[in-house]
Design a protein around this motif. Structure first.
Motif, mmCIF file in Angstrom:
data_model
loop_
_atom_site.group_PDB
_atom_site.id
_atom_site.type_symbol
_atom_site.label_atom_id
_atom_site.label_comp_id
_atom_site.label_asym_id
_atom_site.label_seq_id
_atom_site.Cartn_x
_atom_site.Cartn_y
_atom_site.Cartn_z
ATOM 1 N N ILE A 216 -9.902 34.069 1.583
ATOM 2 C CA ILE A 216 -9.675 32.660 1.904
ATOM 3 C C ILE A 216 -8.987 32.555 3.263
ATOM 4 C CG2 ILE A 216 -9.602 31.926 -0.509
ATOM 5 C CD1 ILE A 216 -6.482 31.642 0.005
ATOM 6 N N GLY A 217 -9.042 31.350 3.829
ATOM 7 C CA GLY A 217 -8.431 31.155 5.138
ATOM 8 C C GLY A 217 -6.923 31.271 5.083
ATOM 9 N N GLY A 218 -6.330 30.708 4.023
ATOM 10 C CA GLY A 218 -4.883 30.773 3.899
ATOM 11 C C GLY A 218 -4.360 29.734 2.928
ATOM 12 N N ILE A 219 -3.038 29.648 2.873
ATOM 13 C CA ILE A 219 -2.358 28.702 1.979
ATOM 14 C C ILE A 219 -1.600 27.693 2.827
ATOM 15 C CG2 ILE A 219 -0.669 28.420 0.129
ATOM 16 C CD1 ILE A 219 -3.010 30.039 -0.869
ATOM 17 N N TRP A 220 -1.811 26.423 2.510
ATOM 18 C CA TRP A 220 -1.154 25.315 3.214
ATOM 19 C C TRP A 220 -0.068 24.780 2.280
ATOM 20 C CZ3 TRP A 220 0.088 20.191 4.159
ATOM 21 C CH2 TRP A 220 -0.103 19.677 5.455
ATOM 22 N N PHE A 221 1.185 25.103 2.573
ATOM 23 C CA PHE A 221 2.288 24.756 1.675
ATOM 24 C C PHE A 221 2.863 23.390 1.988
ATOM 25 C CE2 PHE A 221 2.783 29.422 0.984
ATOM 26 C CZ PHE A 221 2.753 29.404 -0.403
ATOM 27 N N ASP A 222 3.280 22.712 0.925
ATOM 28 C CA ASP A 222 3.918 21.402 1.111
ATOM 29 C C ASP A 222 4.868 21.128 -0.043
ATOM 30 O OD1 ASP A 222 4.411 18.849 2.150
ATOM 31 O OD2 ASP A 222 2.868 17.971 0.871
ATOM 32 N N GLY A 223 5.962 20.485 0.233
ATOM 33 C CA GLY A 223 6.827 19.997 -0.838
ATOM 34 C C GLY A 223 8.232 20.554 -0.859
ATOM 35 N N THR A 236 9.756 36.545 -0.789
ATOM 36 C CA THR A 236 8.950 37.183 -1.836
ATOM 37 C C THR A 236 7.536 36.617 -1.845
ATOM 38 O OG1 THR A 236 10.970 37.321 -3.127
ATOM 39 C CG2 THR A 236 8.910 37.721 -4.304
ATOM 40 N N THR A 237 7.448 35.293 -1.820
ATOM 41 C CA THR A 237 6.137 34.644 -1.899
ATOM 42 C C THR A 237 5.282 34.958 -0.681
ATOM 43 O OG1 THR A 237 7.066 32.901 -3.258
ATOM 44 C CG2 THR A 237 4.998 32.408 -2.143
ATOM 45 N N TYR A 238 5.891 34.892 0.496
ATOM 46 C CA TYR A 238 5.131 35.176 1.716
ATOM 47 C C TYR A 238 4.661 36.640 1.721
ATOM 48 C CZ TYR A 238 6.519 30.711 3.910
ATOM 49 O OH TYR A 238 6.691 29.383 4.215
ATOM 50 N N ALA A 239 5.537 37.536 1.267
ATOM 51 C CA ALA A 239 5.160 38.962 1.228
ATOM 52 C C ALA A 239 4.007 39.170 0.248
ATOM 53 C CB ALA A 239 6.362 39.819 0.844
ATOM 54 N N LEU A 240 4.066 38.470 -0.873
ATOM 55 C CA LEU A 240 2.991 38.561 -1.875
ATOM 56 C C LEU A 240 1.655 38.150 -1.263
ATOM 57 C CD1 LEU A 240 2.144 38.706 -5.005
ATOM 58 C CD2 LEU A 240 2.560 36.237 -5.006
ATOM 59 N N ILE A 241 1.667 37.023 -0.580
ATOM 60 C CA ILE A 241 0.433 36.522 0.038
ATOM 61 C C ILE A 241 -0.095 37.517 1.064
ATOM 62 C CG2 ILE A 241 -0.519 34.721 1.550
ATOM 63 C CD1 ILE A 241 1.530 32.801 0.149
ATOM 64 N N HIS A 242 0.804 37.994 1.906
ATOM 65 C CA HIS A 242 0.365 38.910 2.956
ATOM 66 C C HIS A 242 -0.108 40.243 2.381
ATOM 67 C CE1 HIS A 242 1.222 36.088 5.977
ATOM 68 N NE2 HIS A 242 2.529 36.256 6.067
ATOM 69 N N ARG A 243 0.455 40.615 1.222
ATOM 70 C CA ARG A 243 -0.001 41.862 0.587
ATOM 71 C C ARG A 243 -1.396 41.668 -0.015
ATOM 72 N NH1 ARG A 243 0.655 43.398 -4.449
ATOM 73 N NH2 ARG A 243 2.381 42.012 -4.954
ATOM 74 N N LEU A 244 -1.605 40.531 -0.702
ATOM 75 C CA LEU A 244 -2.885 40.310 -1.381
ATOM 76 C C LEU A 244 -4.025 40.071 -0.398
ATOM 77 C CD1 LEU A 244 -1.675 38.067 -4.351
ATOM 78 C CD2 LEU A 244 -2.362 40.476 -4.437
#
Ligand code: JFZ
Length: 450
Positions: A216-223, A236-244
């Protein structure tokens, strides 16, 4: 704070409050060692993805969910104080029988867009994709039973568009979104919850989004602005995304200067550096830029919002974004039956028609040597500067000095030569007087590549 908030006014009101606390957010929730994304440690695949993103210039934003049923925008649960139990019932009726991924992606493609960013889960907490993390999702909760994100992901791949997932960190439904933030206070939830469990829930969903839909292109976070002082466990979350998915971009909509691990700086309803909306930072960093914009005045489907921007305005926005070195993420809010409003679709098609002639002056360009002006902007690629004359009533336009020698000037589209004169004081252009032109684009060829 007011409790009744309309979509944009509400968000604006919030953001003013948020603005006061953003600095502390940046400092308190992000220990500098935790993400550790020095630019030299970013994998080549993601640097390449950033480059692709800069070249892409135009994306379609899609706000679509249970809220679309009520036709009052995506904030309807909050604005009308709908309790969780009532909204849960509403969700059981979501059955967009006319949804067709091919139609949507074809429209985006016809518009000239290079990517789509769609709401996988908005603040109402309803997952628009198949997920094991909660039954409150389109496959398990509704008669529709299909996963529109999967259908879109497959179709985007077929048609060569990238797909990004908007993901709301704020949740008005989840019991573990607690302590509560500034919104979602009237939904009838119990006054208890387990914050770390909520963060785990988000990480589980993000894992699904990053493993079940292909690249996928990426994750667009909001909130995050709902609880600016909470520990969002971003490292943690950013590392998870970059790992996957090492090439997936993290696009945060927090309107602050970029934090470590993020790939794009976003602006909302404003060009980079401007702040008419009241919630954008003026600080522009070195990351790719993106600015999001509504086609009318609403993100989610709003049945009474007739304030559609004209094709001229929309093209002007796209061009000015490019001249500011930014992408335009232009929103549509499809209807609950899965169709896109004809008013929006027609405008997108018109933009595509214009881009089929003038796209070369937008796509794969960078902001030109002359900073944005009231009359228009410049973009550039290799040895060409494109002068976009958007708002200038006269024939002669004087540009400030350009360091390189201009060897030729032609009107893009017709190739008609444009008389010009270059001196140390600048370059004057003798433009054709085409009163109705949206954008008089002059291509200046330089003696060498910049
Ligand atoms: C958010 C959402 O609340 C809105 O529904 C829509 O999805 C839009 C694209 O994004 O609006 C925002 C987000 C952030 C701020 C303000 C409004 N902010 O940081 O001030």
């Amino acid at each position: 704070m007011k409790t009744k908030l309309t979509t944009s006014a509400g968000a604006r009101e919030l953001s003013r409050l948020v603005a006061m606390t953003t600095l502390s957010l940046a400092v308190t929730t992000l220990p500098s060692d935790a993400i550790g994304q020095a630019s030299d440690s970013i994998p080549a695949s993601r640097l390449e993805a950033r480059h692709w993103f800069r070249d892409a210039k135009f994306g379609i934003f899609i706000h679509w969910g249970v809220y679309s049923l009520l036709g009052q925008g995506e904030w309807v649960m909050e604005n009308r104080e709908i309790p969780v139990s009532t909204y849960e019932w509403l969700a059981t009726t979501f059955n967009p029988a006319r949804f067709d991924a091919r139609t949507w992606v074809s429209l985006a493609k016809e518009a000239g867009a290079k990517y789509i960013t769609i709401t996988s889960r908005h603040h109402d907490g309803f997952s628009m994709f198949s997920t094991a993390a909660t039954e409150y999702n389109i496959v398990d909760w509704t008669p529709f039973k299909r996963d529109p994100l999967k259908e879109l992901a497959d179709e985007c791949r077929r048609q060569g568009l990238k797909l990004f997932f908007y993901y709301s960190q704020l949740d008005w439904h989840h019991p573990d979104y607690w302590p509560r933030g500034r919104t979602g206070l009237k939904t009838g939830r119990r006054e208890e919850g387990n914050w770390p469990r909520y963060l785990d829930f988000m990480d589980n969903q993000l894992t699904e989004l990053l493993t079940r839909y292909g690249p996928i292109g990426g994750i667009w976070f909001d909130g995050m602005w709902d609880k600016p002082n909470a520990d969002w466990r971003l490292p943690t979350t950013y590392a998870l995304i970059h790992r996957l998915q090492p090439a997936a971009l993290i696009v945060p909509n927090h309107h602050q200067a970029p934090l470590a691990g993020e790939d794009v700086q976003t602006f909302e309803q404003d060009l980079p550096g401007a702040n008419t909306a009241g919630f954008n930072t003026r600080e522009i960093g070195s990351l790719p830029l993106e600015t999001s914009l509504t086609t009318n005045n609403s993100w989610g489907f709003n049945i009474t919002d007739r304030q559609f921007k004209s094709v001229r305005e929309l093209i002007g926005y796209l061009v000015r974004a490019a001249g500011n070195d930014a992408n335009l993420l232009l929103n549509v809010g499809p209807r609950p039956d899965g169709t896109i409003q004809p008013e929006a679709a027609a405008r997108l098609r018109e933009m595509g028609r214009w881009l089929s002639t003038y796209g070369t002056s937008v796509f794969a360009t960078r902001g030109g040597p002359i900073t944005p002006r009231p009359w228009g902007v410049t973009t550039h690629r290799n040895d060409t500067i494109f002068v976009h004359v958007l708002d200038w009533p006269d024939q002669v336009l004087a540009l400030p000095p350009i360091t390189d020698r201009v060897v030729s000037a032609v009107m893009l589209g017709t190739n008609a030569p444009v008389k010009f004169a270059q001196s140390s004081a600048g370059v004057t252009l003798n433009l054709p007087m085409a009163v109705d032109e949206i954008d008089r684009v002059v291509a200046l060829t330089l003696a060498r590549r910049r």
